[in-house]
Motif scaffolding. Structure first.
Motif, short mmCIF file in Angstrom:
data_model
loop_
_atom_site.label_atom_id
_atom_site.label_comp_id
_atom_site.label_asym_id
_atom_site.label_seq_id
_atom_site.Cartn_x
_atom_site.Cartn_y
_atom_site.Cartn_z
N GLY A 15 0.80 -1.23 0.00
CA GLY A 15 0.00 0.00 0.00
C GLY A 15 0.82 1.27 0.00
O GLY A 15 0.32 2.34 0.35
N MET A 16 2.08 1.17 -0.43
CA MET A 16 2.99 2.31 -0.34
C MET A 16 3.11 3.10 -1.63
O MET A 16 3.52 4.26 -1.61
N THR A 57 1.32 1.30 -9.39
CA THR A 57 1.84 1.10 -10.74
C THR A 57 1.23 2.18 -11.63
O THR A 57 0.23 2.81 -11.26
N PRO A 58 1.77 2.38 -12.83
CA PRO A 58 1.12 3.32 -13.74
C PRO A 58 -0.34 2.96 -14.02
O PRO A 58 -1.21 3.84 -14.06
N GLU A 59 -0.64 1.66 -14.13
CA GLU A 59 -2.01 1.23 -14.41
C GLU A 59 -2.94 1.53 -13.23
O GLU A 59 -4.04 2.05 -13.41
N SER A 60 -2.50 1.18 -12.03
CA SER A 60 -3.36 1.44 -10.86
C SER A 60 -3.45 2.93 -10.55
O SER A 60 -4.48 3.39 -10.07
N ALA A 61 -2.40 3.68 -10.86
CA ALA A 61 -2.46 5.13 -10.65
C ALA A 61 -3.51 5.76 -11.56
O ALA A 61 -4.21 6.68 -11.16
N ALA A 62 -3.62 5.25 -12.79
CA ALA A 62 -4.63 5.77 -13.72
C ALA A 62 -6.04 5.51 -13.19
O ALA A 62 -6.91 6.37 -13.28
N VAL A 63 -6.25 4.35 -12.60
CA VAL A 63 -7.56 4.00 -12.05
C VAL A 63 -7.86 4.82 -10.79
O VAL A 63 -8.97 5.31 -10.60
N ASP A 64 -6.84 4.97 -9.92
CA ASP A 64 -7.01 5.69 -8.65
C ASP A 64 -6.81 7.19 -8.77
O ASP A 64 -6.88 7.90 -7.77
N ALA A 65 -6.50 7.68 -9.97
CA ALA A 65 -6.19 9.10 -10.18
C ALA A 65 -5.05 9.55 -9.27
O ALA A 65 -5.06 10.63 -8.72
N GLY A 66 -4.07 8.67 -9.12
CA GLY A 66 -2.90 8.98 -8.30
C GLY A 66 -1.64 9.05 -9.14
O GLY A 66 -1.69 8.95 -10.37
N LYS A 67 -0.53 9.20 -8.48
CA LYS A 67 0.76 9.24 -9.15
C LYS A 67 1.44 7.89 -8.99
O LYS A 67 1.42 7.31 -7.91
N PRO A 68 2.09 7.39 -10.05
CA PRO A 68 2.75 6.09 -9.97
C PRO A 68 4.15 6.18 -9.37
O PRO A 68 4.72 7.26 -9.22
N PHE A 69 4.69 5.00 -9.03
CA PHE A 69 6.08 4.88 -8.60
C PHE A 69 6.97 5.63 -9.60
O PHE A 69 6.73 5.54 -10.79
N PRO A 70 7.93 6.44 -9.14
CA PRO A 70 8.54 6.45 -7.82
C PRO A 70 7.84 7.32 -6.77
O PRO A 70 8.34 7.45 -5.66
N HIS A 71 6.69 7.89 -7.12
CA HIS A 71 5.93 8.62 -6.10
C HIS A 71 5.45 7.60 -5.05
O HIS A 71 5.02 6.51 -5.39
N MET A 72 5.53 8.00 -3.79
CA MET A 72 5.09 7.12 -2.70
C MET A 72 3.84 7.70 -2.06
O MET A 72 3.78 8.88 -1.75
N ARG A 73 2.86 6.84 -1.84
CA ARG A 73 1.65 7.23 -1.14
C ARG A 73 1.93 7.36 0.35
O ARG A 73 1.34 8.17 1.04
N ARG A 74 2.79 6.51 0.85
CA ARG A 74 3.25 6.58 2.23
C ARG A 74 4.64 5.94 2.28
O ARG A 74 4.99 5.12 1.44
N TRP A 75 5.40 6.33 3.30
CA TRP A 75 6.80 5.89 3.38
C TRP A 75 7.01 4.67 4.26
O TRP A 75 8.05 4.02 4.18
N LEU A 76 6.06 4.34 5.12
CA LEU A 76 6.20 3.19 6.01
C LEU A 76 5.12 2.17 5.73
O LEU A 76 3.96 2.53 5.53
N ARG A 77 5.51 0.92 5.76
CA ARG A 77 4.57 -0.19 5.60
C ARG A 77 3.64 -0.24 6.80
O ARG A 77 4.01 0.01 7.90
#
Length: 169
Positions: A145-146, A149-169
């Protein structure tokens, strides 16, 4: 402002201070220490969930991000008792991807992490893979959950790796 101690008085080198500040800001403890020289990475070890850093022995400042990556991706229930990074191949790959993402986030050259003395001679290949959009270790970071991927970022309207949603597991 963070309630964690400032790294400014702990370490002399400005880059080391900057990396230590980031590590503390995401919630990982890092302390100045005098080490005996037996560490796997010169000047750095992990004890009881803390990164201990002997700045005088530190060979490569970017190694701090790699060790922080190990703490960041390990099982949170084990983090505070971790006194050595394991030999789990998955966590190693996740720590590599995490440290690349951290370098990009901080705006420092990822070659600080993927230096010529690192990764048993494979650092340049790993770095080239990440720079070309490769995903060594990234699937585990996504599973934790950190990141996305580009595919999941497109679905979630987020930024893909190397952008991190959170830094700790």
């Amino acid at each position: 402002m963070s309630d964690r101690p400032s790294a400014s008085s702990d370490f002399a080198d400005p880059l080391v201070r900057r990396l230590a500040t980031f590590i503390r800001e995401i919630g990982l403890p890092i302390e100045a220490a005098v080490l005996d020289g037996s560490e796997l990475l010169a000047g750095i070890t992990v004890k009881d969930g803390r990164i201990l850093l002997d700045e005088a022995r530190l060979a490569h400042p970017g190694d701090l991000l790699h060790e922080a990556g190990h703490l960041a991706v390990c099982d949170p229930a084990l983090r505070s008792s971790l006194s050595a990074v394991g030999e789990d191949g998955g966590e190693e790959m996740a720590a590599m991807a995490w440290s690349y993402a951290a370098a990009v986030h901080l705006g420092v050259d990822p070659r600080l992490v993927f230096h010529d003395d690192g990764y048993r001679g494979g650092a340049a290949l790993y770095l080239e893979t990440y720079e070309r959009g490769g995903s060594i270790g990234q699937p585990l970071l996504q599973w934790f959950g950190m990141t996305l991927t580009p595919e999941s970022a497109a679905v979630d309207a987020g930024k893909p790796f190397p952008h991190m949603r959170r830094w700790l597991r």
